[in-house]
Design an enzyme around this catalytic site. Sequence first.
Site, mmCIF file in Angstrom:
data_model
loop_
_atom_site.group_PDB
_atom_site.id
_atom_site.type_symbol
_atom_site.label_atom_id
_atom_site.label_comp_id
_atom_site.label_asym_id
_atom_site.label_seq_id
_atom_site.Cartn_x
_atom_site.Cartn_y
_atom_site.Cartn_z
ATOM 1 N N GLU A 135 48.360 20.665 57.520
ATOM 2 C CA GLU A 135 48.526 21.685 56.009
ATOM 3 C C GLU A 135 47.731 23.010 56.308
ATOM 4 O O GLU A 135 47.718 23.235 55.092
ATOM 5 C CB GLU A 135 48.287 20.675 54.925
ATOM 6 N N GLU B 234 48.474 0.303 68.141
ATOM 7 C CA GLU B 234 47.095 0.374 67.298
ATOM 8 C C GLU B 234 45.708 -0.959 68.489
ATOM 9 O O GLU B 234 44.894 -0.093 67.884
ATOM 10 C CB GLU B 234 46.940 -0.060 66.181
#
Length: 299
Positions: A83, A114
């Site tokens: 963004e 992960e």
Amino acid sequence: MKFEQLLTEARHPDTARIDQLSTREMLEVINAADRSVADTVHAELPRIAQAVDGIAERLGRGGRLFYMGAGTSGRLGVLDASECPPTFNVDPGLVVGLIAGGDHALRHSIEGAEDDARQGAEDLKAHGLEAGDTLVGIAASGRTPYVVGGMLYANQLGALTIGLSCVPGSEVECRATIAITPAVGPEVITGSTRMRAGTATKLVLNMLSTGAMIRTGMVYGNLMVNVQPTNEKLRNRAIRIIAAATGVDEGQAEALLDASGAVRVAIVMQKLGIGREQAAQRLDAAHGRLRAALADGSE
């Protein structure tokens, strides 16, 4: 700390019978649990402020901002990074979001990714992390190996490390130069950290990126003066920003935008009564900071 002892894995006492409630009652319980999240973030404002200043200082020296996480934490980091270019007209490489498992993990669960601490370091190496950069390691549990591995590598380089987790005393907190730990407590659905922990994470990331961009001059007042008018909605927003910053009507603002090609240039042209080239030169001399470019008192 054992996984089952983590605060984010505890059972919420108010939601033990949530599956037996009416839909309205269920939503009331969820909403009540969510209302406390902002307070936990508020308690972390001193550390968040320290982090914003650290990020801004490094951005001002040519550094970059990295987010690193897995699962929901990684997706929120990538979202915040993505963004920044349309909002603040910064280079897409200035704020980098990394997620365990790569871009495929944005839409698909890659559970084993992960757990690879080595890959965290390798991903940062591949993106050229340097000592002048900042790494925000994001892990609700505070123990994700991918994130911890990345933070260890960043620490070795001398980069600024910020640990964002929801478990006090976690490894992510301990490995960070600056630790931000909104301890939201048990989730409405046990262990579903996309909920309260995810909300807290999003609130903090909003502050880190927006605060750093404000500190580096990307905002004038509360106006998004670096916005890129790349579609009709953003062009309309750009016109309104020029009008608000200069006091002209929207028709004049549109003409200024067309003549200048950029919101900041248009504002300098109007406020100082100068041409496009001169306005652009003033902005360049001020390193793009609109308020500094208008520092002769005309603002």
